[in-house]
Design an enzyme around this catalytic site. Structure first.
Site, mmCIF file in Angstrom:
data_model
loop_
_atom_site.group_PDB
_atom_site.id
_atom_site.type_symbol
_atom_site.label_atom_id
_atom_site.label_comp_id
_atom_site.label_asym_id
_atom_site.label_seq_id
_atom_site.Cartn_x
_atom_site.Cartn_y
_atom_site.Cartn_z
ATOM 1 N N HIS A 190 24.174 -34.380 2.854
ATOM 2 C CA HIS A 190 24.921 -33.703 3.914
ATOM 3 C C HIS A 190 26.389 -33.549 3.562
ATOM 4 O O HIS A 190 27.033 -32.615 4.011
ATOM 5 C CB HIS A 190 24.710 -34.409 5.252
ATOM 6 C CG HIS A 190 23.389 -34.038 5.834
ATOM 7 N ND1 HIS A 190 22.304 -34.851 5.766
ATOM 8 C CD2 HIS A 190 22.970 -32.890 6.387
ATOM 9 C CE1 HIS A 190 21.268 -34.231 6.295
ATOM 10 N NE2 HIS A 190 21.648 -33.034 6.673
ATOM 11 N N CYS A 488 15.240 -22.574 4.243
ATOM 12 C CA CYS A 488 16.575 -22.850 4.775
ATOM 13 C C CYS A 488 17.213 -24.059 4.113
ATOM 14 O O CYS A 488 18.270 -24.497 4.525
ATOM 15 C CB CYS A 488 16.536 -23.015 6.288
ATOM 16 S SG CYS A 488 15.564 -24.420 6.800
HETATM 17 C C1 PEP Z 1 16.324 -29.403 4.721
HETATM 18 O O1 PEP Z 1 15.904 -30.564 4.819
HETATM 19 O O2 PEP Z 1 16.159 -28.684 3.718
HETATM 20 C C2 PEP Z 1 17.082 -28.798 5.829
HETATM 21 C C3 PEP Z 1 17.405 -27.528 5.816
HETATM 22 O O3 PEP Z 1 17.489 -29.634 6.831
HETATM 23 P P1 PEP Z 1 18.722 -30.660 6.669
HETATM 24 O O4 PEP Z 1 19.347 -30.401 5.340
HETATM 25 O O5 PEP Z 1 19.641 -30.415 7.802
HETATM 26 O O6 PEP Z 1 18.016 -31.974 6.744
#
Ligand code: PEP
Ligand code: MG
Length: 568
Positions: A190, A488
């Site tokens: 993140h 995504c």
């Molecule tokens: C993912 O896990 O690829 C996703 C898009 O969600 P996050 O990165 O917010 O966990």
């Protein structure tokens, strides 16, 4: 500088294409628990030390509040009051009378009060982490070391940390932080995602970063992932020249995403805040493929009301009239805990009550969120799609889709982030209106490699054929059922991999707005037939490295489709 003098540079994963030069400021290391050995000082002397540290911590916290203003000031003022609490001070003194050091007495007194708050639950329980923060600050004063948290020097700096909590990254002062270097965390952590979203020049997973010291000068080149230590004047001038050349490079024309043969591949934006809407629209996002609602409430200690959420969703939807906006229900847990959803400590939070599991355990919060979204849809013109994070079973899919529809939403889908969902995609997609593959978590769970851990960052590679095979399963299921399959995760922001994902059946790609231009340009170079060929090459490789090499070898030089290829 310490042992890094031997090495002229560090290598990590660059986020974005930026470049920055500046002095290092280290994020302080977490403080170890104070020892419970008896004090060697007189009790009165320890009490004077404790009183001085409590007062100094309170003053520091108030000052930070003054600087931050707004709701942060309220939170910080409340923390300062904790440091000044007379009952706590009495408890500290009583512990010093039993032979404790001031550090140990503060640690124990705050910990006991913390446990009391936790046992009260609710709002009081949520204050527990604030108390921990105050306790650490007081102990830091006693030890004469910097307070924990993001430092705030009065000059621009390059922040060096092991990794950052999402709340720390979200609160970075972008006028001062020139760049970010972390030793841990891969391209999908993140920290990396927020850095990309906020256009912070960043190199993550740079082993050796923790040997940098305050004041060292570095050049951080995110496009190559290289951090140059103690650069010469010539190196600094070269960096500045590169920066100028990049700034004047011509931009690729903005338009809808499509392959060279005209196959449409809508390019959507990943957003986590409403302040990035304009940038997404300017960069040509054809809608939103992932709105991470949890980022709106990371520092909130209570569940947001329907009205609060509605206002934010209206702001989001109003920026995309007539366009698709995929909103994800709160994805709390593991590295993005929300205090009002994740109230029990867990040994393995990534495998715990996160995503839809946490929402289901607090169904009223999920109902409020879906209601707020349905209300916002009624007064705006965007086409709202809602999806659940961390879905692992067909039963969870049915639960979420039927609840979303009961509350007035028309299009409800699931994120495929767990291998189980990819393997049963045909059954999941029989119930869901669409799937969106979160390659960040899908990679983490497929390779059993924590996405936040630098030591296993090399496993966290979405080019791995096992991950691609799972993506292919979902693509195939989507095609046979006529249901859309988006991507995504950060994989969609890697231009060459984006082409491979389309070859595996992805029907849209969603990414940080900063990546849209490069992905748009790469898609335009290849036909659908080529994308499928690249996907096959990647699938037949033995490793991520081989997959990448095979595709890059087949993809160059730049090809222009022939008229007959365009028809395929
Ligand atoms: C993912 O896990 O690829 C996703 C898009 O969600 P996050 O990165 O917010 O966990
Ligand atoms: Mg995820």
């Amino acid at each position: 500088m310490t042992d890094t003098t031997l090495h002229k540079s560090l290598n990590g994963v660059g986020i974005g294409r930026g470049l920055a030069v500046g002095p290092v400021v280290r994020m302080p290391d977490p403080l170890p628990e104070p020892s419970d050995a008896a004090s060697t000082l007189a009790a009165d002397a320890e009490k004077v030390r404790a009183a001085g540290a409590l007062a100094a911590a309170a003053a520091d916290i108030r000052l930070r509040g003054e600087k931050a203003g707004g709701s942060a000031k309220e939170v910080l003022d409340a923390q300062a009051i904790m440091a000044e609490d007379p009952t706590l001070k009495d408890d500290v003194n009583a512990r010093i009378d039993t032979g404790r050091t001031a550090e140990r007495a503060v640690f124990e007194a705050f910990a006991q009060f913390r446990d009391l708050l936790v046992s009260m639950g609710g709002y009081m329980g949520e204050r527990a982490t604030d108390l921990d923060d105050v306790s650490r600050r007081v102990v830091a004063h006693l030890r004469g070391v910097p307070a924990p948290g993001v430092p705030d020097p009065d000059h621009p700096f390059v922040l060096v940390a092991r990794d950052l909590a999402p709340a720390d990254t979200a609160l970075l002062d972008l006028d001062k932080v020139l760049a970010l270097i972390t030793s841990d965390g891969g391209p999908t952590s993140h920290t990396a995602i927020l850095a990309r979203e906020k256009s912070i020049v960043a190199v993550v997973g740079a082993a050796g970063a923790l040997s940098l010291e305050d004041g060292d000068t570095v050049i951080v080149d995110a496009s190559s992932g290289i951090v140059t230590l103690d650069p010469t004047e010539a190196e600094v001038s070269a960096a500045e020249a590169t920066l100028a050349a990049r700034a004047s490079a011509p931009e690729v024309a903005i338009g809808p995403g499509r392959l060279a043969d005209g196959t449409a591949v809508p390019l959507l934006a990943n957003l986590g805040a409403v302040d990035k809407l304009t940038e997404a629209v300017e960069k040509g996002a054809e809608g939103v493929g992932l709105f991470r609602t949890e980022f709106l409430f990371l520092d909130s200690d209570r569940a947001p009301s329907v009205e609060e959420q509605q206002a934010k969703y209206i702001a989001l939807l109003s920026a995309f009239p007539g366009k698709k906006v995929v909103v994800r229900a709160l994805d709390a847990g593991a590295d993005k805990p929300l205090s009002f959803l994740n109230d029990e400590p867990e040994e393995n939070p990534a495998l715990g009550l996160r995503g839809l599991r946490a929402l289901r355990a607090h169904e009223s919060i999920l109902r409020d969120q879906l209601t707020a979204l349905a209300n916002a849809e009624k007064v705006t013109e965007a086409e709202v799609w809602v999806m659940a994070p961390m879905v692992s079973t067909v039963e969870e899919t049915r639960y979420f889709v039927s609840l979303a529809k009961e509350l007035g939403l028309t299009t409800a889908g699931v994120m495929v982030e767990v291998p189980a969902s990819a393997l049963l995609a045909d059954r999941i997609l029989a119930d869901a209106d669409f799937a969106s593959i979160g390659t960040n978590d899908l990679t983490q769970y497929t390779l059993a490699a924590d996405r936040l851990l630098g030591s296993v960052a090399s496993f966290q590679d979405p080019w791995h054929p096992a991950v691609l095979r799972l993506v292919g399963e979902v693509g195939r299921a989507g095609a046979s059922l006529g249901k859309p399959v988006g991507i995504c995760g950060e994989a969609a922001a890697d231009p060459m991999l984006a082409v491979v994902l389309v070859g595996l059946g992805a029907t849209s790609l969603s990414m940080s707005p900063a990546a849209l231009g490069d992905v748009r340009a790469e898609l335009a170079r290849f036909t659908r037939k080529q994308a499928i060929e690249f996907a096959e090459l990647a699938l037949s490789a033995n490793s991520a490295v081989e997959a990448r090499a095979a595709v890059f070898a087949a993809a160059t030089p730049i090809t222009t489709p022939t008229e007959s290829e365009k028809l395929k």
